[in-house]
Every structure is written in C-alpha cells, then in structure tokens.
Design an enzyme around this catalytic site. Structure first.
Site, short mmCIF file in Angstrom:
data_model
loop_
_atom_site.label_atom_id
_atom_site.label_comp_id
_atom_site.label_asym_id
_atom_site.label_seq_id
_atom_site.Cartn_x
_atom_site.Cartn_y
_atom_site.Cartn_z
N CYS A 178 0.61 -1.04 0.26
CA CYS A 178 0.23 -0.02 0.24
C CYS A 178 0.88 1.46 -0.04
O CYS A 178 2.15 0.51 -0.37
CB CYS A 178 -0.90 0.17 0.97
SG CYS A 178 0.32 0.00 2.59
N GLY A 179 0.24 2.15 0.22
CA GLY A 179 0.87 3.82 0.02
C GLY A 179 2.66 3.63 1.08
O GLY A 179 3.38 4.55 0.87
N HIS A 199 15.04 -14.03 12.09
CA HIS A 199 14.31 -13.67 13.20
C HIS A 199 12.93 -14.56 13.20
O HIS A 199 12.53 -14.79 14.56
CB HIS A 199 14.65 -12.39 14.13
CG HIS A 199 16.24 -12.61 14.08
ND1 HIS A 199 16.67 -10.89 14.87
CD2 HIS A 199 17.08 -13.40 13.64
CE1 HIS A 199 18.44 -11.45 14.67
NE2 HIS A 199 18.48 -12.29 14.45
N ASN A 200 12.07 -13.84 12.58
CA ASN A 200 10.49 -13.86 12.77
C ASN A 200 9.98 -14.87 11.76
O ASN A 200 8.95 -14.94 11.46
CB ASN A 200 10.04 -12.48 11.89
CG ASN A 200 10.79 -11.54 13.22
OD1 ASN A 200 11.48 -9.91 12.27
ND2 ASN A 200 11.06 -11.55 13.94
N ARG A 244 16.54 -20.21 19.48
CA ARG A 244 15.79 -20.11 20.14
C ARG A 244 14.74 -18.88 19.69
O ARG A 244 13.68 -17.89 19.95
CB ARG A 244 16.94 -18.59 20.89
CG ARG A 244 16.87 -17.28 19.36
CD ARG A 244 18.04 -16.62 20.52
NE ARG A 244 18.34 -15.46 20.13
CZ ARG A 244 20.09 -15.71 19.13
NH1 ARG A 244 19.86 -16.95 18.38
NH2 ARG A 244 19.96 -14.36 18.96
C1 RB5 Z 1 -3.67 5.00 0.21
O1 RB5 Z 1 -3.86 6.48 -0.11
C2 RB5 Z 1 -3.29 4.91 1.92
O2 RB5 Z 1 -4.30 4.74 2.78
C3 RB5 Z 1 -3.10 3.65 1.89
O3 RB5 Z 1 -2.71 3.48 0.56
C4 RB5 Z 1 -1.99 3.16 2.48
O4 RB5 Z 1 -0.23 3.82 2.83
C5 RB5 Z 1 -3.02 3.09 4.45
O5 RB5 Z 1 -1.54 2.67 5.27
#
Ligand code: RB5
Length: 151
Positions: free
Chosen positions: A68-69, A101-102, A135
């Site tokens: 996402c952004g 680690h994860n 661990r």
């Molecule tokens: C979209 O504008 C933006 O909020 C989304 O891509 C993201 O960054 C949300 O966490």
C-alpha cells in the site's frame, strides 16, 4: 523442482510497484497470483490485504507480498490473520532479519516510499534468506500460543 507459488496484492498506492514486481517475480521463476487491485483508481486496502493474507493464513500460498502507500495499513490487516507474520520492510537489512528471526511469511512494501529498484533488492533478500530457528522458533511458538488462546 516445483515452482513456488506466491500471492501479491496492493491498493492504488501500491499498484504500480506491484506491476513492476510481478514481472520480476515471474523472471525469478515464481508462479505469481495477482489478487488485485488492477489500476491506480482508489480502493480500500483492507479488501486486498484480506485476499492475500487470508490465502496465506489458509495455507493456499506459503508466502505473499502486500503493498500500500505507506505499508502500514497492509501490515495491520495482514497481522490479524492467524499464522501470518507480516513484516513491513523499507530496507534489505529489515527484510533479512524478518526472515532470519521472525520467519515472516508476508512481505509488506511501501509503494510511495520505495522505488522499484530498491523493492527488487528487498524482495530478493526476503525470498532467499532462511529462518534461523533455535531461540527464534521458541519466540514464534509463543506468538502462536497467543493466537490459539484468543480463538
Ligand atoms: C491510500 O491513500 C493509503 O492510505 C494507503 O495506501 C496506505 O498507505 C494505508 O496505510
């Protein structure tokens, strides 16, 4: 050798990076399932995060990539799914540690912060770094117990 399957999804903030990474992942030999979105028109990241994280949680894909952004929204969504260990990685070092680690099984990227060239390096490191176990296994087992307690 069987081809590893991977699922990838993004909102509009991650769409163009998703397209660039899809091509790269296919070149690396992965069978890529694209769970959308299909354009840079505004959508809601939970809808697309759910598709990919849900599929990893259900065992349909061993790993997934969400974009996402900022990477934050997709991280919040993905980590609500049992068995999903999603890591937002802005650099290769975090990508390496998230595997060592994860045992992260979902990589989250920030489409508005990470350029395609850097993203390709992060993805490459993330896909090729093994989990260290030991661990770190014990700590992941504790997280699993928390999930089971809250079921
Ligand atoms: C979209 O504008 C933006 O909020 C989304 O891509 C993201 O960054 C949300 O966490």
């Amino acid at each position: 050798m069987t081809t590893e399957k991977i699922i990838i999804a993004a909102d509009h903030g991650g769409y163009s990076l998703k397209e660039a990474l899809k091509t790269h992942l296919k070149r690396m030999g992965f069978a890529v399932t694209d769970a959308g979105t299909d354009s840079d028109l505004a959508v809601d990241y939970p809808d697309f995060g759910e598709k990919a994280a849900g599929a990893v949680s259900a065992g349909l894909f061993p790993r997934g990539i969400l974009i996402c952004g900022s990477g934050v929204g997709m991280s919040i969504v993905a980590n609500r799914f049992p068995g999903v260990r999603a890591a937002l990685c802005l650099d290769e070092e975090t990508a390496r540690l998230s595997r060592m680690h994860n045992d992260a099984n979902v990589l989250v990227l920030a489409g508005r912060k990470t350029d395609p060239e850097t993203a390709v390096k992060i993805v490459g490191t993330w896909l090729t770094t093994p989990f260290e176990g030991g661990r770190h296994r014990r700590r992941l087992d504790k997280i699993r117990e928390m999930e089971l307690k809250r079921k």
